[in-house]
Design a protein around this motif. Structure first.
Motif, PDB file in Angstrom:
ATOM      1  N   PHE A  26      -6.762   4.856  -0.453  1.00 29.13           N
ATOM      2  CA  PHE A  26      -5.450   3.731  -0.576  1.00 29.13           C
ATOM      3  C   PHE A  26      -5.027   3.918  -2.035  1.00 29.13           C
ATOM      4  O   PHE A  26      -3.884   3.848  -2.188  1.00 29.13           O
ATOM      5  CB  PHE A  26      -6.033   2.481  -0.308  1.00 29.13           C
ATOM      6  N   PHE A  27      -6.114   3.687  -3.036  1.00 30.52           N
ATOM      7  CA  PHE A  27      -5.492   3.602  -4.585  1.00 30.52           C
ATOM      8  C   PHE A  27      -4.868   4.937  -4.879  1.00 30.52           C
ATOM      9  O   PHE A  27      -4.172   4.950  -5.481  1.00 30.52           O
ATOM     10  CB  PHE A  27      -6.903   3.471  -5.455  1.00 30.52           C
ATOM     11  N   ARG A  28      -5.102   6.067  -4.114  1.00 28.86           N
ATOM     12  CA  ARG A  28      -4.450   7.372  -4.680  1.00 28.86           C
ATOM     13  C   ARG A  28      -3.057   7.148  -3.918  1.00 28.86           C
ATOM     14  O   ARG A  28      -2.177   7.578  -4.690  1.00 28.86           O
ATOM     15  CB  ARG A  28      -5.369   8.420  -3.958  1.00 28.86           C
ATOM     16  N   ARG A  29      -2.968   6.793  -2.969  1.00 28.60           N
ATOM     17  CA  ARG A  29      -1.391   6.697  -2.458  1.00 28.60           C
ATOM     18  C   ARG A  29      -0.523   5.558  -3.174  1.00 28.60           C
ATOM     19  O   ARG A  29       0.366   6.109  -3.521  1.00 28.60           O
ATOM     20  CB  ARG A  29      -1.522   5.902  -0.852  1.00 28.60           C
ATOM     21  N   VAL A  30      -1.473   4.567  -3.471  1.00 33.36           N
ATOM     22  CA  VAL A  30      -0.683   3.664  -4.499  1.00 33.36           C
ATOM     23  C   VAL A  30      -0.359   4.207  -5.871  1.00 33.36           C
ATOM     24  O   VAL A  30       0.803   4.161  -6.343  1.00 33.36           O
ATOM     25  CB  VAL A  30      -1.548   2.473  -4.741  1.00 33.36           C
TER      26      VAL A  30
ATOM     27  N   ALA B  61      -4.468   3.871 -11.044  1.00 32.60           N
ATOM     28  CA  ALA B  61      -5.090   5.074 -11.694  1.00 32.60           C
ATOM     29  C   ALA B  61      -6.376   4.401 -12.611  1.00 32.60           C
ATOM     30  O   ALA B  61      -7.397   4.997 -12.312  1.00 32.60           O
ATOM     31  CB  ALA B  61      -4.137   5.310 -12.722  1.00 32.60           C
ATOM     32  N   LEU B  62      -6.112   3.285 -13.135  1.00 30.06           N
ATOM     33  CA  LEU B  62      -7.304   2.899 -13.873  1.00 30.06           C
ATOM     34  C   LEU B  62      -8.394   2.232 -13.223  1.00 30.06           C
ATOM     35  O   LEU B  62      -9.665   2.630 -13.386  1.00 30.06           O
ATOM     36  CB  LEU B  62      -6.839   1.815 -14.829  1.00 30.06           C
ATOM     37  N   THR B  63      -8.048   1.886 -11.796  1.00 31.87           N
ATOM     38  CA  THR B  63      -9.252   1.531 -11.125  1.00 31.87           C
ATOM     39  C   THR B  63      -9.907   2.698 -10.540  1.00 31.87           C
ATOM     40  O   THR B  63     -11.235   2.896 -10.273  1.00 31.87           O
ATOM     41  CB  THR B  63      -8.513   0.935  -9.867  1.00 31.87           C
ATOM     42  N   LEU B  64      -9.276   3.931 -10.382  1.00 29.28           N
ATOM     43  CA  LEU B  64     -10.059   5.333  -9.868  1.00 29.28           C
ATOM     44  C   LEU B  64     -10.644   5.657 -10.999  1.00 29.28           C
ATOM     45  O   LEU B  64     -11.783   6.236 -10.872  1.00 29.28           O
ATOM     46  CB  LEU B  64      -8.924   6.054  -9.527  1.00 29.28           C
TER      47      LEU B  64
END
Length: 463
Positions: A308-312, A364-367
């Motif tokens: 999900f984070f990658r899609r965002v 990006a920062l979360t990943l």
């Protein structure tokens, strides 16, 4: 003017619910979670008496959110530093403000990477923080409505004092006003919250684009075009009158008395607060996006939501970058004392693409922070984010002390590149101070005061 709207944007609460504001304002980016319907909300006084829930402890915090707040706080400062050091009227004379390649490069980079991106992130975090607080309150069997309303009332007082006494670009008042509306959504279903969030976020952008379309049509009529240009000319005055107006504002802030500065600031802050009414739907929408994220527990389980984070991240850049490039180009070529339809259109589009690009930064920062090495490197950002309200207000104090007459009196005398360098130095100092302070105390000074006033009793400060 954009610098003012970025404001802080921002703060966040010291709990991981923050301002953005309790979590992040302001680390805040703005908003999130629902209680009972209005007629079911218990009275604030009785709720206060029954409430036993205490502030979030350090062990309960989500470190990623603190880092995001710190990151957003730095981004907001890079935009606001110009508002600290120049009158907002300077934008009418852009060609005279930036005359070096370094100024031009910094101006482009800040507009492209920061303007309109970080106050939405703060606002998003504000809602997310509220969602986490609400979840925690429910797990303890405690009603959240009364405490939340008290928090917003205290924040409103902070914002009024900040805007009137320190700096006119205050955003806390807008956060508090929009924050009062969050209880209406506490118990709503996630899908309902998401729909309301998207509608609210789109309202300002759609209004701007609608105005652009209407104006474009009117300008096709020669008589209307002449009347509009004449009206703008009379409103802004001649080039000489514009320069004289800017020079007068610079004189007041650079060498005037505090009383003179207060009078000038009072008219400006009233104008800013009135203008913020237009942006309130956007603030509320970003709060609700944060509320939605809290309902979905995305940040509580980053590993399980990597895709999900990658899609965002991908879609945030795909949508955000082209429109923000368009915005930067239009701003660089526009003289706002005359009518530029492309600039107006770009301003409407960036009201959508700015928040989207800001959320891409967050993803990006979360990943990246999944890796322990990066967590260690970003500890300073996290501590700054935990003290977001303190750091937001202190940025205004430091900025006005550097540029106003009761400090070094450099207002209107520092170029764009130098002011950006000052922003970097100021924030580095804030990170250092935040690390030092939080080794000794549980909360930042403003966070402690906020909690003390919210809970109605003195909170422990020392570790």
């Amino acid at each position: 003017m954009n610098g003012f709207h970025e404001g802080i944007a921002a703060l966040t609460q010291g709990d991981n619910s923050s301002l953005t504001t309790d979590g992040n304002a302001t680390s805040s980016v703005i908003a999130p979670l629902s209680i009972q319907q209005a007629n079911e909300i218990p009275p604030v006084i009785s709720d206060w008496q029954r409430e036993t829930l205490s502030p979030v402890s350090s062990g309960e915090r989500i470190e990623t959110l603190d880092v995001l707040r710190g990151f957003a706080l730095f981004g907001i400062l890079t935009v606001n530093i110009v508002a600290f050091s120049w009158p907002h009227e300077y934008i009418l004379l852009q060609s005279e403000f930036s005359d070096s390649w370094a100024d031009a490069v910094v101006e482009w980079l800040v507009r492209f990477l920061a303007e309109g991106k970080f106050y939405p992130l703060f606002s998003f975090l504000f809602g997310l923080g509220a969602a986490i607080q609400m979840e925690r309150a429910e797990s303890h069997g405690v009603s959240f409505a009364g405490r939340h309303c008290r928090r917003m009332a205290v924040l409103l007082v902070f914002g009024i004092a900040h805007g009137l006494l320190i700096w006119e670009g205050d955003i806390l008042v807008s956060y508090a006003v929009a924050g009062f509306l969050l209880p209406l959504f506490w118990k709503r279903q996630p899908r309902t919250i998401l729909i309301w969030a998207l509608v609210c976020c789109l309202i300002p952008a759609l209004l701007i684009i609608l105005f652009w379309a209407l104006l474009t049509g009117l300008l096709l009529v020669p008589e209307m075009a002449t009347a509009i240009e004449k009206g703008l000319s009379e409103y802004y005055g001649t080039d000489r009158e514009q320069r004289e107006a800017v020079e007068d504002v610079i004189r007041v802030f650079a060498s005037g008395t505090y009383a003179e500065i207060f009078r000038e600031r009072l008219s400006n802050v009233i104008y800013m607060w009135m203008g913020s009414i237009f942006h309130l739907p956007s603030f509320l929408g970003l709060f609700l996006l944060g509320l939605y994220a809290g309902k979905r527990r995305w940040f509580q389980d980053v590993e399980g939501n990597q895709e999900f984070f990658r899609r965002v991240l991908v879609w945030g850049l795909v949508i955000g970058l082209p429109f923000n490039i368009f915005y930067v180009v239009c701003m660089a070529s526009a003289d706002l004392s005359h009518l530029h339809l492309l600039w107006l259109l770009s301003y409407g589009l960036v009201a959508i693409s700015g928040p989207v690009q800001g959320l891409a930064y967050a993803a990006a920062l979360t990943l990246v922070l999944r890796r322990e090495r990066w967590k260690q490197c970003c500890r300073g950002l996290g501590d700054a984010g935990r003290m977001a309200l303190t750091n937001y207000v202190s940025q205004s104090l430091i900025g006005t002390m550097i540029f106003y007459s009761y400090g070094f009196g450099l207002f209107g005398a520092v170029d764009r590149a130098t002011s950006f360098g000052l922003a970097v130095v100021i924030f580095a100092g804030q990170m250092t101070f935040s690390v030092w302070w939080l080794k000794r105390f549980q909360f930042g000074p403003m966070e402690w005061l906020w909690r003390t006033l919210t809970y109605g009793k003195c909170q422990p400060l020392r570790r």
